[in-house]
Scaffold this active site. Structure first.
Site, short mmCIF file in Angstrom:
data_model
loop_
_atom_site.label_atom_id
_atom_site.label_comp_id
_atom_site.label_asym_id
_atom_site.label_seq_id
_atom_site.Cartn_x
_atom_site.Cartn_y
_atom_site.Cartn_z
NE ARG A 212 -12.37 -4.00 13.29
CZ ARG A 212 -14.02 -3.82 13.07
NH1 ARG A 212 -14.63 -3.02 13.51
NH2 ARG A 212 -14.31 -4.86 11.93
CG ASP A 250 -22.33 -0.39 24.00
OD1 ASP A 250 -21.84 0.12 23.30
OD2 ASP A 250 -22.79 -0.30 24.39
CG ASN A 278 -27.21 8.56 27.09
OD1 ASN A 278 -26.88 9.05 26.77
ND2 ASN A 278 -28.31 8.13 27.28
CG ASP A 299 -19.00 2.76 15.07
OD1 ASP A 299 -19.88 3.55 13.63
OD2 ASP A 299 -19.37 1.64 14.67
CB CYS A 339 -24.00 3.09 10.12
SG CYS A 339 -25.27 2.84 11.99
N1 SAH Z 1 -18.49 0.92 17.45
C1 SAH Z 1 -19.04 -0.10 17.26
C2 SAH Z 1 -20.57 -0.93 16.78
C3 SAH Z 1 -21.43 0.23 17.42
S1 SAH Z 1 -23.62 -0.10 18.01
C4 SAH Z 1 -17.97 -0.94 16.78
O1 SAH Z 1 -17.67 -0.86 15.68
O2 SAH Z 1 -18.62 -2.31 17.24
C5 SAH Z 1 -24.13 0.70 18.92
C6 SAH Z 1 -23.16 0.48 19.99
O3 SAH Z 1 -23.96 1.56 20.82
C7 SAH Z 1 -24.18 -0.52 20.84
O4 SAH Z 1 -23.50 -1.09 21.11
C8 SAH Z 1 -25.53 0.31 22.11
O5 SAH Z 1 -25.52 -0.50 22.89
C9 SAH Z 1 -24.54 1.32 22.47
N2 SAH Z 1 -25.42 2.61 22.47
C10 SAH Z 1 -26.73 3.23 21.87
N3 SAH Z 1 -27.29 4.24 22.19
C11 SAH Z 1 -26.12 4.63 23.07
C12 SAH Z 1 -25.87 5.44 24.04
N4 SAH Z 1 -27.40 6.91 24.21
N5 SAH Z 1 -25.02 5.26 25.60
C13 SAH Z 1 -24.21 4.59 25.19
N6 SAH Z 1 -23.92 3.75 23.84
C14 SAH Z 1 -25.02 3.77 23.45
#
Ligand code: SAH
Length: 395
Positions: A212, A250, A278, A299, A339
């Site tokens: 970040r 998200d 999505n 991420d 991750c």
């Molecule tokens: N980048 C974030 C952490 C990501 S966690 C940070 O730094 O805080 C993964 C996120 O992806 C979650 O919030 C989940 O709701 C979202 N997610 C999972 N699959 C997804 C998809 N296909 N499209 C959009 N969001 C998705």
């Protein structure tokens, strides 16, 4: 007469990984168990010839049959031993408190406390006991944490799937104090609220702190796209760094609501768009609309929860990276992460390279990224490495 300490007797030639100080004993390495240990009891791990190898926590239902507390035969695993480990882990984080009040205090195997995770958000601690050993010493761990930090609020989030593999039921709730409302934290001047009760993991992706900061450093004057934004971590860091606009995507309405509340708390003014979608579909739409960005963050959640998901996960990582590279304006930056422990750093880099080739884009690798230094890994325990990332520049 004292009862002989329970022991795991290994099969011939199965002592090699312990000799190399790897902290796990797999079920397949165990010839027999003597002395009827209960889950979480300390057992002596012995080589086939009877040599002492380690004191470890016994886990009868897991494929990781025991996790090492110590390789030193002279040590006794008791409350004082556990408390000293906790105190040492907390002390190691003391110099890292500058700049943020969200910090991982204990990180399992890396802090010689297998299965025990502790995060600190301001004065609130959040604990995860994810192994039988951590479960066995839970009260001791909590007492030691309170003593070492002075924090009196401790919430438990032992609801990760790892617990089921250990034969332990999921458990959440306050251990000390009340269940907290979202906890305010400040990281490098950005305010975030952390939902330790209902959020992911312990509430926040503390592990992305250094990345970040890097995004913030490079955001000035850029149009930013943050995919899988959760509660807005990277978006707000980019806005703090002077991004001229931000689009964040998200799938979760709750995450987006928290992200927008976080944004309001900070009073940022540049235009901001939050899309509930999505990411796979949204990237297609943004490309079709001819959008371009100067800084993109990818991420995603763990696409490969285990080795058998690696092929499908590789395709998914490639798809989003390919589209993101196409959405980047020349000179634009991509911060891309995985991750998934099952996807190693080399494989991830190859996937992203393939994505660049198929996107018809030349890109420079500027940096390898990893979890922050409050998330160390034991050098003898490669399984501890999970978060890896790349910072690229489109040519
Ligand atoms: N980048 C974030 C952490 C990501 S966690 C940070 O730094 O805080 C993964 C996120 O992806 C979650 O919030 C989940 O709701 C979202 N997610 C999972 N699959 C997804 C998809 N296909 N499209 C959009 N969001 C998705």
């Amino acid at each position: 007469m004292t009862r002989p300490e329970p022991a795991l007797h290994l099969k011939p030639a199965k002592d090699k990984s312990l000799q190399r100080r790897h902290p796990w004993v797999y079920a397949g390495a165990v010839e027999r168990v003597s002395g009827k240990p209960a889950p979480g009891d300390t057992v002596r791990v012995l080589a086939a010839d009877g040599r002492f190898l380690a004191h470890a926590a016994f886990s009868p239902s897991s494929v990781i049959r025991a996790r090492v507390w110590t390789f030193d035969e002279a040590e006794t695993v008791d409350a004082a031993f556990i408390a000293a480990r906790v105190q040492a882990a907390v002390a190691r984080r003391e110099p890292l408190r500058d700049g943020s009040d969200a910090l991982r205090l204990v990180f399992g195997e890396a802090d010689a406390l297998p299965g025990c995770i502790v995060d600190r958000y301001g004065a609130q601690l959040v604990v995860q006991c994810l192994s039988t050993g951590a479960e066995r010493w839970r009260e001791t761990i909590v007492d030691a944490l309170v003593a070492a930090t002075g924090c009196t609020a401790v919430y438990e989030r032992s609801d990760a799937s790892a617990r089921e593999r250990e034969g332990l039921a999921l458990r959440t709730g306050p251990i000390r104090g009340e269940a907290p409302a979202p906890v305010p934290v400040v990281e490098h001047g950005v305010r975030y609220r952390v939902d330790v009760v209902g959020g992911h993991k312990t509430g926040f992706y503390i592990d992305q702190r250094d990345s970040r900061a890097l995004v913030r450093e490079h955001a000035a004057g850029r149009r930013v796209l943050n995919c899988f934004c959760y509660t807005g971590g990277f978006t707000l860091a980019a806005r703090q760094g002077g991004a001229i606009e931000a689009t964040s995507i998200d799938a979760s309405a709750e995450a987006l609501a928290m992200a927008q509340a976080n944004e309001r708390d900070n009073g940022f003014e540049a235009p901001s768009t939050w899309l509930q979608a999505n990411v796979f579909d949204a990237l297609k739409t943004l490309l079709a609309e001819g959008r371009r960005y100067d800084l993109i963050v990818l991420d995603p959640p763990k696409f490969a929860p285990s080795a058998q998901h690696v092929d499908a996960a590789s395709r998914a990582y490639k798809e989003i990276n390919l589209k993101a590279l196409r959405l980047l304006a020349p000179g634009g930056l991509l911060f891309t992460f995985s991750c998934s422990g099952a996807i190693g750093a080399d494989l991830f880099r190859r996937i992203v390279a393939d994505a660049a080739v198929d996107a018809g884009v030349d890109a420079q690798l500027l940096r390898h990224l990893a979890a922050g230094i409050d998330h160390p890994m034991a050098i003898t325990h490669p399984e501890g490495e999970y978060l890896k990332g790349l910072m690229l520049r489109r040519m």
